[in-house]
Write a protein that holds these residues in place. Sequence first.
Motif: not given
Ligand code: PMP
Length: 430
Positions: A121-123, A126, A149-151, A211, A216, A244, A246-247, A272
Amino acid sequence: MTGLLDNLGKSKLFYLRALRSMPGGVNSPVRAFKAVGGAPIYMERGDGAFITDIDENRYLDFVGSWGPLILGHAHPTVQRAINQTAALGTSFGTVHENEILLAEKIKRLCPHIDLIRFVSSGTEAVMSAIRVARGFTKRDKILKFSGCYHGHADYLLVAAGSGLATLGIPSSAGVPEDFAKHTLVAPLNDTGAVETIFAKYGAEIAAVIIEPVPANNGLLLQSRNYLSFLREITKKYGALLIFDEVISGFRVAPGGAAEYYGIVPDLATYGKVVGGGLPVGAFGGQGDIMRLLAPLGPIYQAGTLSGNPLALAAGLATLEFLENNDGWRKLEYETREFVQNLRREIRGCPVNVTTIGSIFWINLQPETASKAEEINPANAEKYGVLFNRALSLGIYMAPSAYEVGFVSTSHSRADLADAAQKLAIIIKAL
Ligand code: PMP
């Protein structure tokens, strides 16, 4: 298509049932539709740019599972890759070929990545990148930006966006102050604030995490100059710069925001799109930093399902399709056309539409925003009206004023032109 109010019988029954077995009936808070009113809609299937709920309402989908579905739903290339891989088994907990293929693909698309590790996962991506930054620099503090947002790791739930922006939770209960005490927060797009923080804590800061396309808490685009300033100041103080992505990764350009802005971070995190709709995250960067990870070095990080064969097959198929079909360029062109149509139709309305790559955000205020603090909280209520009216016209927007919209390669220009017209009618009537 009869719309939300008349024909959501089965969804409502399911929701009542779900409330009895899951907190709030959901597995991720924003899905509960609290920010837009009404009960959540149970989706049954997706095809291309559309999703269909269990009451047979069909919607043009601008959420795309919150970003992963850059090719749209049930894309044949991705489905085939998943099915072929699944036929061989779902998980081995060993090394396997897809890991090498996707890692090599990422290295080609993102030349600033020497070594990459896959997680689920993104969480996780990070959390792990920050551990690596702390291990590498032997420092504890990190600097993040309000609205990013970073998870949901404890120490990152400070001034975060996403569901927290929507729900107005400043941080989260259950996070001891001690766990968050190494997290420093600055407003976005403010060089002075970052300079002040570095002047005071410079020798203790392991990393600045941002980000690079903050998406977010609305879409708070930063200038290249600002990102470049962060690159310089982190270098000056011996801190790492973590993007970050993730997006933004594999979304705003093949090489993500790093390529888009031409700025090389020390570490980057992904999620993602890189998993093509299955659970994948990844983090990577310079070899001398990443080589500190176990089994090479002292920084521990692991995962039972990390680099899962199905998930990596979906990610690989997604990236290959984009590469082979000029995907990123087409997405950007078609999204820009959609946004320009919408802007033209709503000229004179006190509304801003922001866009980058295939991401857009309808900001229901006349002023543009580049920091979380510049968004008027009153917009959220108006957005609830927009969301529900869009739904009744067969358009599924994110159920939160603070979440962005995603366009996929399956959205046709006709779908987008039609959506622009419908959204304009709604916005003009707000
Ligand atoms: N970082 C960013 C920039 C995100 O947008 C998200 C989720 N929207 C996350 C981390 C966390 O990812 P996840 O929901 O897959 O844990």
